[in-house]
Design an enzyme around this catalytic site. Structure first.
Site, PDB file in Angstrom:
ATOM      1  N   GLY A 141       0.730  -1.554   0.194  1.00 25.77           N
ATOM      2  CA  GLY A 141       0.246   0.218  -0.114  1.00 25.77           C
ATOM      3  C   GLY A 141       0.911   1.473  -0.031  1.00 25.77           C
ATOM      4  O   GLY A 141       1.620   1.050   0.212  1.00 25.77           O
ATOM      5  N   ALA A 145       8.021   5.952   3.731  1.00 23.94           N
ATOM      6  CA  ALA A 145       8.761   5.603   5.540  1.00 23.94           C
ATOM      7  C   ALA A 145       8.871   6.887   6.412  1.00 23.94           C
ATOM      8  O   ALA A 145       8.093   7.169   7.759  1.00 23.94           O
ATOM      9  CB  ALA A 145      10.156   5.021   5.135  1.00 23.94           C
ATOM     10  N   LYS A 197       3.700  -1.219  -9.702  1.00 28.97           N
ATOM     11  CA  LYS A 197       3.706   0.399  -9.966  1.00 28.97           C
ATOM     12  C   LYS A 197       4.649   1.448 -10.286  1.00 28.97           C
ATOM     13  O   LYS A 197       5.111   2.162 -10.460  1.00 28.97           O
ATOM     14  CB  LYS A 197       2.411   0.744  -8.500  1.00 28.97           C
ATOM     15  CG  LYS A 197       4.020   0.345  -7.281  1.00 28.97           C
ATOM     16  CD  LYS A 197       4.298   1.852  -6.722  1.00 28.97           C
ATOM     17  CE  LYS A 197       5.045   1.414  -5.198  1.00 28.97           C
ATOM     18  NZ  LYS A 197       5.415  -0.032  -5.087  1.00 28.97           N
ATOM     19  N   ASP A 255      -1.018   3.492  -4.416  1.00 22.52           N
ATOM     20  CA  ASP A 255       0.266   2.736  -3.884  1.00 22.52           C
ATOM     21  C   ASP A 255       1.120   3.860  -5.279  1.00 22.52           C
ATOM     22  O   ASP A 255       1.910   4.359  -5.584  1.00 22.52           O
ATOM     23  CB  ASP A 255       1.111   1.468  -4.060  1.00 22.52           C
ATOM     24  CG  ASP A 255       2.457   2.126  -3.260  1.00 22.52           C
ATOM     25  OD1 ASP A 255       2.626   2.526  -2.705  1.00 22.52           O
ATOM     26  OD2 ASP A 255       2.793   0.676  -3.345  1.00 22.52           O
ATOM     27  N   ARG A 264      11.842   8.208  -7.514  1.00 21.19           N
ATOM     28  CA  ARG A 264      12.681   8.227  -7.933  1.00 21.19           C
ATOM     29  C   ARG A 264      12.669   7.902  -9.485  1.00 21.19           C
ATOM     30  O   ARG A 264      12.939   7.458 -10.582  1.00 21.19           O
ATOM     31  CB  ARG A 264      13.631   7.409  -7.972  1.00 21.19           C
ATOM     32  CG  ARG A 264      15.338   7.083  -6.199  1.00 21.19           C
ATOM     33  CD  ARG A 264      15.519   6.293  -5.588  1.00 21.19           C
ATOM     34  NE  ARG A 264      15.990   7.060  -4.650  1.00 21.19           N
ATOM     35  CZ  ARG A 264      16.938   6.184  -4.120  1.00 21.19           C
ATOM     36  NH1 ARG A 264      17.384   4.968  -4.333  1.00 21.19           N
ATOM     37  NH2 ARG A 264      17.705   6.788  -2.903  1.00 21.19           N
ATOM     38  N   ASN A 265      11.672   6.384  -9.584  1.00 20.27           N
ATOM     39  CA  ASN A 265      11.258   6.039 -10.637  1.00 20.27           C
ATOM     40  C   ASN A 265      10.750   7.215 -11.863  1.00 20.27           C
ATOM     41  O   ASN A 265      10.256   7.627 -12.490  1.00 20.27           O
ATOM     42  CB  ASN A 265       9.712   4.842 -10.502  1.00 20.27           C
ATOM     43  CG  ASN A 265      10.653   3.859  -9.515  1.00 20.27           C
ATOM     44  OD1 ASN A 265      11.490   2.812 -10.636  1.00 20.27           O
ATOM     45  ND2 ASN A 265      10.207   3.202  -8.451  1.00 20.27           N
ATOM     46  N   GLU A 293      14.562   1.626  -8.866  1.00 20.14           N
ATOM     47  CA  GLU A 293      13.904  -0.076  -8.733  1.00 20.14           C
ATOM     48  C   GLU A 293      12.692  -0.349 -10.320  1.00 20.14           C
ATOM     49  O   GLU A 293      12.928  -1.288 -10.201  1.00 20.14           O
ATOM     50  CB  GLU A 293      12.630   0.126  -7.401  1.00 20.14           C
ATOM     51  CG  GLU A 293      13.698   0.135  -6.593  1.00 20.14           C
ATOM     52  CD  GLU A 293      12.635  -0.169  -5.219  1.00 20.14           C
ATOM     53  OE1 GLU A 293      11.611   0.527  -5.064  1.00 20.14           O
ATOM     54  OE2 GLU A 293      12.415  -1.077  -4.637  1.00 20.14           O
TER      55      GLU A 293
END
Lengths: 340, 340
Positions: A141, A145, A197, A255, A264-265, A293
């Site tokens: 979800g 952080a 995602k 998400d 970053r994506n 990622e």
């Protein structure tokens, strides 16, 4: 009161001490060998290098050599190490899980087995810990952080294959007014959305990059990408035994929304949208110490589609378009438009 | 080549001349009495006051007194006037629709009938034009007018209750490489999402406003709102005879994404999130000449829920929370959190 051990003192692992301590649990935070260098300062009340937030008061901190002490007598264990280290840490932990705690799995990603096949992360962890007896609960979800660490509102998704029972028990341990697990039995749906995602966020970023380079908004394009990405996550979830509705809930559209807001994506996609070639953009990200990622995930997703999802492959046009762009397609806008 | 008449020379009506002219159709753009004052300049190639983009070359412009000429011999008519004027303009047009053209309906909103009941816009239009014989095609999806006018990529949703046949025919007339209608038979689903997304965008804006006032991101909250909003749109769509999947496509999550990126509903919500009371924020928007469509829509949605959707009312917690906030709830964050 329960005793909960968090494996991995990175941003997310450390952040989860906040709701757990708010509920008065005994919390043991174990750092990997990558975390050891900042653990002393963290234990002394310094800000976490990732979240910039101090660790929840009363959290016990354990260095990497003390995993046995960290795990002793835990009712629940949260695995929150970087994807690349999940299986190694899970195997390390397995020897200390004889008391069969619940194993909450925050780490995400597609895992490629030695034979080349793709496993979802909980399957890979179950294979790694073999018959330690721990019951895995997938945790996903929209969850940044730093916001969890600071105690700001976060709704997450917990799933377990026992009809959601283990997920429900762990949710009861962790739930606070500001940390809200939603419980289901759809582990596959949840695990599919998490890496996908990241891939689709690259395409959302692409629309942002066009806005930078053209000076005009491309919101209609971004929204079309968002809707198509949601539908493709639903297709993949269903094809792997999960439910479409999970893709349309917190693990999917929720998400994707948070990942499209920052991260970053998205930044990587924006560089491509603004005119850099995909390899050039990736090199720039590397220079800035930023791992994207979604790039690795896109490759594993392609393998997954080729080997296990041929029946829906021709409907995953956006995923294929993103792969083509990352492989250096000459005209990314045309490639992405044709996929929508 | 077809002859297509666009009723309403506002931002969206004028913008739709772009794909139609790109396909070589004969396009008649009729302005209402609110548009007359800028039509001469628009016809002369000046920028549209709403989109800042010039009208597609070759578009014929008709002032409000010439609706009969504008509609004569049209194969398709696009209704794109402001929600408040749809029925009046539809009635005006009805006398000139004896040749039974397709009627594309871009205007959106819940309509309250004289007896207090709520109708979706195509129902209200069908009631207004009675047996003129025109077949209504609902047009929705994430579509900012200035981007369509400039010819930037836009994917939209066309729906008609005849199994999507009329929608398919109109889509064939309008489709270009950069204007992409997706065809379905789910008129109800499409029409429900359009006004509801304006309501939910207020809540998305609320999260942005918290970010302004606290200096910290509230992305997890925003994403939780996004996921819950998507689910509630799906519930309402289904309860009114539409399909959940429409809410999870372009008309739902797609349009919510574009509305959450910008727009007045979001800005209004952000003012509340930043600390203004709801009435104060609305007053500021009024002073700036900005109508917040989601406010009226939220009231009509509440009436709809009370009178026709009691069976799902207790699941529409976010909708209820937004109403409570707009009614002046003392602690909006708590009210919205409790709804998620």
């Amino acid at each position: 009161m329960a005793r909960v051990t968090i494996l991995g003192a990175g941003a997310m692992g450390s952040a989860l001490a906040t709701p757990l301590r708010a509920n008065g649990h005994q919390v043991a935070l174990w750092g990997t060998w990558f975390d050891d260098h900042f653990l002393a300062e963290l234990a002394d009340g310094g800000p976490h290098p990732g979240t910039k937030v101090a660790l929840a008061e009363g959290t016990e901190v354990f260095t990497s050599d003390r995993i046995a002490d960290a795990l002793a007598g835990s009712d629940a264990v949260i695995v929150a190490v970087a994807s690349g280290g999940v299986l190694e840490v899970s195997r390390l932990a397995a020897a200390h899980l004889a008391h069969r705690p619940t194993l909450g799995l925050v780490s995400k990603g597609f895992h490629q087995r030695a034979d080349g096949s793709i496993a979802l992360m909980p399957e890979a962890v179950r294979e790694a810990i073999e018959d330690s007896g721990a019951v895995v609960v997938a945790i996903g979800g929209p969850c940044k952080a730093n916001e969890v660490a600071a105690g700001r509102f976060t709704a997450t998704a917990f799933a377990s294959t026992d009809g959601g029972q283990a997920a429900g028990r762990l949710a009861d341990v962790m739930r606070t007014p500001d940390y809200r697990p939603n419980v289901s039995d759809d582990e596959a749906g949840l695990e599919v959305c998490a890496p996908l995602k990241n891939v689709y966020a690259i395409a959302l970023g692409f629309a942002d990059g066009l806005e930078q380079s053209t000076g005009e908004p491309w919101h209609n394009l971004k929204s079309a990408i968002f809707a198509k990405a949601s539908q493709e996550m639903g297709l993949v979830a269903e094809a792997l035994g999960g439910r479409v509705e999970t893709a349309f809930g917190l693990p999917g559209v929720g998400d994707l929304e948070v990942t499209g807001l920052s991260g970053r994506n998205k930044v990587y996609g924006a560089r491509i949208g603004a005119g850099e070639s995909a390899p050039e953009a990736l090199e720039r990200m590397r220079e800035a110490g930023q791992t994207v990622e979604g790039v690795a995930a896109s490759g594993l997703a392609e393998t997954l589609v080729t080997t296990q999802l041929q029946s829906i492959a021709d409907r995953l046009t956006l995923l294929a378009a993103i792969r083509a762009v990352l492989d250096g397609a000459a005209d990314p806008l045309t490639v992405i438009r044709q996929a929508l």
